[in-house]
Motif scaffolding. Structure first.
Motif, PDB file in Angstrom:
ATOM      1  N   ALA A  42      20.221   6.897 -18.207  1.00 26.30           N
ATOM      2  CA  ALA A  42      18.934   6.186 -18.245  1.00 26.30           C
ATOM      3  C   ALA A  42      18.724   5.372 -16.971  1.00 26.30           C
ATOM      4  N   GLN A  64      16.846   6.611 -24.536  1.00 25.06           N
ATOM      5  CA  GLN A  64      17.660   5.425 -24.810  1.00 25.06           C
ATOM      6  C   GLN A  64      16.779   4.376 -25.484  1.00 25.06           C
ATOM      7  N   GLY A  83      29.033   5.721  -9.405  1.00 24.10           N
ATOM      8  CA  GLY A  83      29.505   6.140  -8.087  1.00 24.10           C
ATOM      9  C   GLY A  83      30.117   7.526  -8.048  1.00 24.10           C
ATOM     10  N   ARG A 100      22.189   7.312  -9.618  1.00 20.88           N
ATOM     11  CA  ARG A 100      21.517   7.132  -8.329  1.00 20.88           C
ATOM     12  C   ARG A 100      21.561   8.399  -7.479  1.00 20.88           C
TER      13      ARG A 100
HETATM   14  C1  LIG Z   1      16.793   1.769 -10.976  1.00 22.43           C
HETATM   15  C2  LIG Z   1      17.844   1.796 -12.033  1.00 22.43           C
HETATM   16  C3  LIG Z   1      17.490   1.593 -13.363  1.00 22.43           C
HETATM   17  C4  LIG Z   1      18.465   1.632 -14.372  1.00 22.43           C
HETATM   18  N1  LIG Z   1      18.080   1.524 -15.686  1.00 22.43           N
HETATM   19  C5  LIG Z   1      19.008   1.682 -16.676  1.00 22.43           C
HETATM   20  C6  LIG Z   1      18.621   1.758 -18.046  1.00 22.43           C
HETATM   21  O1  LIG Z   1      17.437   1.734 -18.399  1.00 22.43           O
HETATM   22  N2  LIG Z   1      19.600   1.882 -18.977  1.00 22.43           N
HETATM   23  C7  LIG Z   1      20.926   1.980 -18.634  1.00 22.43           C
HETATM   24  O2  LIG Z   1      21.777   2.098 -19.532  1.00 22.43           O
HETATM   25  N3  LIG Z   1      21.315   1.939 -17.337  1.00 22.43           N
HETATM   26  C8  LIG Z   1      20.389   1.827 -16.365  1.00 22.43           C
HETATM   27  N4  LIG Z   1      20.780   1.885 -15.047  1.00 22.43           N
HETATM   28  C9  LIG Z   1      22.221   2.101 -14.716  1.00 22.43           C
HETATM   29  C10 LIG Z   1      22.505   3.603 -14.486  1.00 22.43           C
HETATM   30  O3  LIG Z   1      22.249   4.340 -15.653  1.00 22.43           O
HETATM   31  C11 LIG Z   1      23.967   3.840 -14.064  1.00 22.43           C
HETATM   32  O4  LIG Z   1      24.822   3.418 -15.079  1.00 22.43           O
HETATM   33  C12 LIG Z   1      24.334   3.114 -12.773  1.00 22.43           C
HETATM   34  O5  LIG Z   1      23.340   3.302 -11.795  1.00 22.43           O
HETATM   35  C13 LIG Z   1      25.681   3.585 -12.225  1.00 22.43           C
HETATM   36  O6  LIG Z   1      25.690   4.987 -12.061  1.00 22.43           O
HETATM   37  P1  LIG Z   1      25.473   5.685 -10.598  1.00 22.43           P
HETATM   38  O7  LIG Z   1      26.520   5.126  -9.699  1.00 22.43           O
HETATM   39  O8  LIG Z   1      25.620   7.153 -10.858  1.00 22.43           O
HETATM   40  O9  LIG Z   1      24.124   5.291 -10.152  1.00 22.43           O
HETATM   41  C14 LIG Z   1      19.821   1.850 -14.033  1.00 22.43           C
HETATM   42  C15 LIG Z   1      20.164   2.061 -12.690  1.00 22.43           C
HETATM   43  C16 LIG Z   1      19.201   2.050 -11.695  1.00 22.43           C
HETATM   44  C17 LIG Z   1      19.600   2.297 -10.272  1.00 22.43           C
END
Ligand SMILES: Cc1cc2nc3c(=O)[nH]c(=O)nc-3n(C[C@H](O)[C@H](O)[C@H](O)COP(=O)(O)O)c2cc1C
Ligand code: SF4
Length: 484
Positions: free
Chosen positions: A47, A125, A389, A412
């Motif tokens: 999400a 979610q 990450g 991301r």
């Molecule tokens: C812009 C943005 C919005 C996010 N919104 C949510 C969300 O609505 N619910 C959630 O559980 N995590 C949210 N996250 C966290 C991401 O789901 C994820 O756990 C976090 O970015 C780490 O993963 P990554 O390194 O692959 O980005 C958000 C992250 C970003 C960057």
């Protein structure tokens, strides 16, 4: 965003991307069962709130474009952003707290099905959150918001003072003196903005959360099923209500706080109500924290017990995040609200490229592996999703091979390049636009601005059909992939 004092700068990982044939033989691109749902591949877009809903929480054309763009990359699953379960105004956050939201949500399901050619499963979610106010101006807080009481009169040494006189005296104090007179919570309301907690059981609407939340979550889950989603994710992570119930900081004394079995009670009751409403055939999972990463918060030991309990209760999957709490958030500017991703716990949730010796890659992997291993030890086979990450094929494939997780969350990186999945699957991994973990996107989220990625939001702006941000400066979805 908080940065570790070491301030070591990392560049994107390089990878020996697989050929199409290697990808076809990989674990990452092999199917996995999630309850009654089969994912074609073990990739998952967690999400992410992109701030594209209408001001009253409806699906807009921009929401459709956003998820349609992810769907064209054909990941195994996409989880739609945190969507509010209550029928109350909450700004441009997506909502599912009433049947009037159903037509838009149905369109969203349809759009993802079309754009992914039916290859991507779509979950949503669902979230509950408590009230939070912006940081007030000092004078406004002392003149209007503070509820004057006898404790203030006592601290000022005059029990006969009128309310107005107390306010006047408080206004004349310097900050150090004022902090002596105000309670800890009043000081926090003044300096950070007022924020409700699950422990505020003197407030009737907080005391009754265990009574109302199971039904609210169950109705929302039913709407998700009625709208055609393939499953629902209960948001038990980060800074929000359900994570706060699970937290070691939850000291409620009504049987829903204190020891872990009490803290688990409401999350399990919510799940039981949801399951009863939607049945066994509709996948229900949750996202929770491998560690809260705050002082006095849940440790890996707590989270392991939580994971086993949620799995034993019959969840169809568990998705692990970490950190993202209000407790260590930075002080907001006057007129702005605290944001739960600005402290150490925020860094752990969305680690940036300026990091410590561990770096931004895979910080959540080992804690997730420990929780998964305890779940397997308890004889339970449910899939576990990891995120944080992860952005190369080798990272993903290695941790699947080492049985550290069953599904790979790529947030991301999917924002930086929604075609990551198709590119890697088709042997074109070398063409991936690699996320640099700058957290530009997260900065936009903090300001409640439409989220985009700086690697693509100024590219090909004049192409026909490009939808732009409100300030007209950025495109809202990534340019199309033209196969080289
Ligand atoms: C812009 C943005 C919005 C996010 N919104 C949510 C969300 O609505 N619910 C959630 O559980 N995590 C949210 N996250 C966290 C991401 O789901 C994820 O756990 C976090 O970015 C780490 O993963 P990554 O390194 O692959 O980005 C958000 C992250 C970003 C960057
Ligand atoms: S703005 Fe783009 S490159 Fe930077 S962290 Fe977000 S997705 Fe990655």
């Amino acid at each position: 965003m908080w940065k570790p004092p070491e301030r070591i700068k990392y560049t994107p990982l390089s990878d020996d991307w697989p050929t199409r044939e290697q990808a076809a033989r990989s674990l990452l691109f092999s199917p996995v069962q999630v309850g009654a749902m089969t994912l074609e591949q073990r990739t998952w877009v967690p999400a992410m709130v992109p701030w594209r809903a209408s001001d009253d929480g409806f699906v807009t054309e921009e929401v459709l474009d956003w998820y349609g763009r992810f769907a064209r990359g054909r990941p195994g699953a996409i989880v739609v952003e945190a969507t509010g379960i209550r029928d109350v105004p909450s700004g441009p956050l997506l909502r599912i707290g009433h049947d009037r939201f159903l037509p838009g949500l149905r369109q969203l399901v349809e759009r993802v099905r079309q754009e992914s050619g039916g290859h991507t499963r779509l979950l949503i979610q669902i979230i509950d959150f408590l009230g939070i106010r912006r940081r007030p101006e000092r004078s406004k807080y002392l003149e209007r918001f503070l509820q004057v009481n006898d404790r203030h009169r006592q601290a000022l040494g005059d029990p006969a003072l009128s309310d107005d006189a107390v306010r006047e005296r408080l206004l004349a104090l310097d900050d150090d003196q004022l902090q002596q007179v105000l309670s800890e919570r009043e000081w926090e309301s003044l300096t950070m903005g007022q924020r409700e907690r699950v422990t505020d059981t003197h407030l009737p609407h907080i005391a009754e959360l265990p009574l109302v939340l199971p039904e609210l979550f169950a109705s929302a889950a039913q709407r998700a099923r009625d709208a055609g989603f393939d499953g629902v994710e209960l948001h038990y992570a980060h800074a929000y209500t359900m994570a706060s119930f699970l937290s070691a900081t939850n000291t409620r004394e009504d049987g829903y706080g204190g020891p872990l079995e009490n803290r688990l009670r409401l999350p399990l009751e919510v799940f039981a109500a949801v399951r009863e409403r939607v049945g066994r055939e509709f996948p229900v999972g949750c996202r929770f924290l491998s560690e809260e990463c705050i002082e006095g918060g849940n440790t890996l030991e707590d989270s392991t017990r939580i994971g086993v309990a949620l799995a034993q209760a019959g969840m169809d999957y568990l998705s692990l995040s970490r950190g993202g709490k209000f407790d260590d958030a930075k002080q907001p500017k006057v007129g702005e609200a605290a944001y739960p991703y600005t402290g150490v716990s925020g860094f752990e949730c969305m680690p940036g490229y300026i990091a410590d010796e561990f770096g931004p890659f895979g910080r959540n992997v080992e804690p997730t592996a420990a929780i998964r291993s305890a779940i397997r030890g308890a004889g339970l086979a449910i899939p576990v999703v990891v995120a944080g990450g992860i952005h190369t094929f080798t990272q993903a494939e290695t941790l699947l091979a080492e049985e550290k997780a069953d599904i790979i969350g790529i947030a991301r990186q999917a924002l930086a390049d929604p075609d990551w999945f198709e590119k890697v699957r088709s042997g074109c991994g070398g063409q991936v636009r690699m996320c640099e973990y700058t957290n530009y996107c997260e900065g936009l989220d903090q300001k409640h601005k439409q989220v985009t990625c700086n690697l693509w939001d100024r590219l090909e702006l004049d192409e026909p059909g490009v939808r732009r941000s409100r300030d007209n400066k950025r495109r809202l979805t990534a340019p199309e992939w033209r196969r080289e």
